[in-house]
Structure formats: structure tokens, C-alpha cells
Scaffold this motif. Sequence first.
Motif, short mmCIF file in Angstrom:
data_model
loop_
_atom_site.label_atom_id
_atom_site.label_comp_id
_atom_site.label_asym_id
_atom_site.label_seq_id
_atom_site.Cartn_x
_atom_site.Cartn_y
_atom_site.Cartn_z
N ARG A 50 -24.76 -9.21 -37.65
CA ARG A 50 -25.68 -8.31 -38.24
C ARG A 50 -25.65 -6.81 -38.01
O ARG A 50 -25.92 -6.05 -38.98
CB ARG A 50 -27.04 -8.84 -37.72
N VAL A 51 -25.51 -6.59 -36.73
CA VAL A 51 -25.34 -5.22 -36.29
C VAL A 51 -23.95 -4.62 -37.03
O VAL A 51 -24.14 -3.34 -37.60
CB VAL A 51 -25.22 -4.98 -34.96
N ARG A 52 -23.04 -5.26 -37.38
CA ARG A 52 -21.93 -4.79 -37.82
C ARG A 52 -21.90 -4.62 -39.35
O ARG A 52 -21.36 -3.79 -39.71
CB ARG A 52 -20.85 -5.79 -37.62
N ALA A 53 -22.91 -5.35 -39.96
CA ALA A 53 -23.30 -4.83 -41.20
C ALA A 53 -23.94 -3.94 -41.43
O ALA A 53 -23.68 -2.91 -42.17
CB ALA A 53 -23.96 -6.33 -41.88
N SER A 54 -24.97 -3.60 -40.39
CA SER A 54 -25.71 -2.25 -40.51
C SER A 54 -25.02 -1.17 -40.31
O SER A 54 -24.98 -0.12 -40.98
CB SER A 54 -26.67 -2.50 -39.54
N LEU A 55 -23.97 -1.15 -39.36
CA LEU A 55 -23.12 0.00 -39.03
C LEU A 55 -22.09 0.22 -40.39
O LEU A 55 -21.74 1.39 -40.67
CB LEU A 55 -22.13 -0.39 -37.75
N ALA A 56 -21.46 -0.92 -40.89
CA ALA A 56 -20.95 -0.68 -42.27
C ALA A 56 -21.83 -0.04 -43.31
O ALA A 56 -21.06 0.84 -44.10
CB ALA A 56 -20.33 -2.07 -42.63
N GLU A 57 -22.98 -0.15 -43.45
CA GLU A 57 -23.70 0.51 -44.38
C GLU A 57 -24.07 1.96 -43.83
O GLU A 57 -24.18 3.01 -44.74
CB GLU A 57 -25.00 -0.29 -44.36
N LEU A 58 -24.19 2.30 -42.59
CA LEU A 58 -24.56 3.54 -42.19
C LEU A 58 -23.06 4.52 -42.33
O LEU A 58 -23.16 5.70 -42.12
CB LEU A 58 -25.14 3.49 -40.74
N SER A 59 -22.11 3.71 -41.91
CA SER A 59 -20.70 4.59 -41.66
C SER A 59 -19.79 3.80 -42.57
O SER A 59 -18.74 3.39 -42.30
CB SER A 59 -20.40 4.58 -40.22
N PRO A 60 -19.76 4.06 -43.96
CA PRO A 60 -19.16 3.09 -44.72
C PRO A 60 -17.76 3.62 -44.75
O PRO A 60 -17.45 4.94 -44.83
CB PRO A 60 -19.58 3.43 -46.22
N GLY A 61 -16.63 2.70 -44.77
CA GLY A 61 -15.37 2.94 -44.81
C GLY A 61 -14.50 3.33 -43.49
O GLY A 61 -13.61 3.49 -43.24
N THR A 62 -15.58 3.64 -42.38
CA THR A 62 -15.12 3.94 -40.92
C THR A 62 -14.57 2.69 -40.24
O THR A 62 -15.29 1.87 -40.12
CB THR A 62 -16.18 4.53 -40.23
N PRO A 63 -13.57 2.84 -39.60
CA PRO A 63 -13.21 1.76 -38.96
C PRO A 63 -14.05 1.20 -37.70
O PRO A 63 -14.75 2.34 -36.99
CB PRO A 63 -11.60 2.31 -38.06
N LEU A 64 -14.24 -0.08 -37.42
CA LEU A 64 -15.18 -0.49 -36.65
C LEU A 64 -14.61 -1.51 -35.70
O LEU A 64 -13.98 -2.51 -35.97
CB LEU A 64 -16.47 -0.92 -37.21
N ILE A 65 -14.53 -1.15 -34.41
CA ILE A 65 -13.88 -1.91 -33.32
C ILE A 65 -15.08 -2.61 -32.27
O ILE A 65 -15.77 -1.77 -31.90
CB ILE A 65 -13.03 -1.11 -32.44
N SER A 66 -14.87 -3.83 -31.98
CA SER A 66 -15.89 -4.58 -31.05
C SER A 66 -15.17 -4.52 -29.83
O SER A 66 -14.08 -4.70 -29.84
CB SER A 66 -16.19 -6.00 -31.68
N SER A 67 -16.16 -4.16 -28.79
CA SER A 67 -15.61 -4.59 -27.40
C SER A 67 -16.78 -4.97 -26.52
O SER A 67 -17.93 -4.96 -26.67
CB SER A 67 -15.16 -2.85 -26.81
N SER A 68 -16.27 -5.32 -25.44
CA SER A 68 -17.09 -5.48 -24.11
C SER A 68 -16.55 -4.63 -23.02
O SER A 68 -15.26 -4.56 -22.74
CB SER A 68 -16.91 -7.02 -23.68
N TYR A 69 -17.51 -4.29 -22.29
CA TYR A 69 -16.89 -3.18 -20.99
C TYR A 69 -16.02 -2.16 -21.50
O TYR A 69 -15.30 -1.53 -20.89
CB TYR A 69 -16.16 -4.12 -19.77
N GLY A 70 -16.42 -1.58 -22.61
CA GLY A 70 -15.80 -0.46 -23.41
C GLY A 70 -14.16 -0.82 -23.46
O GLY A 70 -13.38 0.38 -23.44
N ARG A 71 -13.78 -1.78 -23.48
CA ARG A 71 -12.24 -2.03 -23.37
C ARG A 71 -11.65 -2.09 -24.86
O ARG A 71 -11.70 -3.09 -25.42
CB ARG A 71 -12.13 -3.87 -22.84
#
Length: 370
Positions: free
Chosen positions: A173-194
Amino acid sequence: MSGTDPAGGRRIPVVVLTGFLGSGKTTLLNHLLRNRAGRRIAVIVNDFGAIEIDAMTVAGQVGSTVSFGNGCLCCAVDASELDGYLERLTRPDARIEIIVIEASGLAEPQELVRMILTGDHPGTVYGGLVQVVDAAEFDATRTRHPEIDRHLALADLVVLNKTDRVAEADRLRVRASLAELSPGTPLISSSYGRIDPELLFEPAVAPPEDEKARQLTFEDLYADEGHPDEPHPHAAGTDAHHGHLHAAYDTVSFTATAPLDPRRLMRFLDSRPEGLYRVKGFVDFGDGDPANRYALHAVGRFLRFHPEPWGPGEERLTQLVLIGAGIDGDRLLKELAACEGPAARDEADDRAMWGVLRYVPSEEDGPNAP
């Protein structure tokens, strides 16, 4: 694979690392420093408050650290003052390969980017705006700081951090929101900033001593001792491939022996696909400018060409590296291959390079002028 400044030195990318308080910027920065594979990083730490905790956190882990206290970097210095700090960090004897500005959680990313783009330091180039987002606190952050929507719209790379703290449905759900707020921008998921440091480092400028025996560095010792807060990527019970940092992004390498047609290449660059974060390399335009190769630097929406003379006896090739998340490598290679070969000559042929030259900064504009 970065360009060179007018004096012949390498341009060093300046990356702005931003995100609201608690998103994990310092954790990500520390991970970057511990996994730099011998590369030299300069860090400008921008703390808000009198006690510079972040500067203390990274102390001793980096070649050069400049810390600004008692206020936001964007408020504390103007572009000319920032150039002074960049001058110190880009001395040839420092051998710095990347500069990271860790912005205060209360800083305005737009002002930080403006300061870099309008600066007149010839040894640097804009390296992108990386926005770190707390997956567990995203909704609460938007409530407290509605300006995050504007910040995300400016980002060149979004890191959705702390995904280990949310259920899969919430993460999607959050990824979908980010895709709407920043369309076309690469999105990387992480834990501990890795995230994989290769996302930020220059793809082809790893120092030659990396492949030789060298003295143990901080990250070597850190890797040997382990860290209680970060799971080892090869720990028992984990998905080994999923633990590989490079699994989150794609890299495509392109080489052409025939010159590229400038008009076709500009059409490709003007329509860069979603998820493509960086394009780095050198372009041979053949008769378009037989005396020079063109260093190409693109990050997010930012694009620059820097002409530089061919070396004596140097093989004239186009060599590009493309980095992104969820990109179609085969399609990109096919589109780049279609740029090879001379264009059909016509009466407008002398204007073929105009599209490229629009992105060559003039001395009056400064090296990073928008």
C-alpha cells in the motif's frame, strides 16, 4: 565513468540524502560507509541542534567529514559558501569519489539541490536526491509533515526503509502511494538502510587497488565482527538471493563501435523509462564532433554532457552503464542499438548536435546549472 572538469580532473558526484526525522538516513549512511569496498567518501553532516549526534556517529569512518551545526544546511550557508566546502573535499590529494550531504530531517531538499545546481565548483556534478521514507510511520509522517508529498515529487531515488516492521499488505500500500507521489522515480525497499552502495557510486571508477592486497579497512573489520542490529545476508534461515543487495536493482551495460546519431540518442534520453535512475558513460558522435567524446551524466531528471578530447590512439567507442529498478534491460539495449549509425543527411544536418549542446553547461552558467 564520471566526466572531467576543465582542468582535467574528475567530477565528483554530490548526493543529497534526505528524509524526515527517524526515517533512517544516518543508518543508511553508516551502512554505505561500512560497505564502500575501499572507495573514499566525503560526508557533509547537517545536524539540526547543538549536539551533532550524526557527526559523532560517522566519525572515523570516512576520509573527510564537514559538519554544520545549529541549523539547516540550506539556511546556514549559501551556494558560494557550500562551494568553499566542496573545494576542500575535492582536492586531488583527498582522492574522494563521492560526496554525500546528509540533510537535517527539517531541511528543504529543493534548496539543497538548488545550491548544488547553481554552484560554480567545476570539480563536482549533481549526483541525485535520495529520499528515505519510514514504511512503518509513513501515514503519521504525512499527517505531521504534509510537505513530504512535495519532497517526494523532487526525488531521484526513493528508499522505502524499515520494511521489516510492516506487514506485506501495508508495504504494498505504501509503495503504491509513493508511486503516485513520485511517478516514474525508482523505488528501493530496504531494512536497516541496507541498499547497495553501487546505486550511488560511479560504476567504472573503482580504484585499481580494490583488486590488490590492501590493509584492512573499517568495513572489513565490521564485516568480520558482525553487528547486532543488522542481519547478515547469508544468515541461516534467510533467502540467500533475497539477501543480496544487488537484487533490488538492475544494471545494463551498452557498448557501440559505430557512432551514435545525436537526434536518436536525445529522443531516447528525453523519454527515459520509469525506474531508470542513472545513465553514465561516454558517447561517440562521430562526424557530429570528431574531436571529442561526450561524457554523459544523467540522474533522475538531471542530464548533462561534457565534451572532452579523445586520447591519443584511444579506441572510439560509446560505453554506457544504466542503473534502475524494474527496468527492461533488453528493451533498453534495443533502443540504444537503434541510435547507432549516421543519420540521414539533409540541409539541417549541421544542427544535429543542437539537442546535445543544450545540455553542455557554459562557463557563464557554471558546471551544474539547470
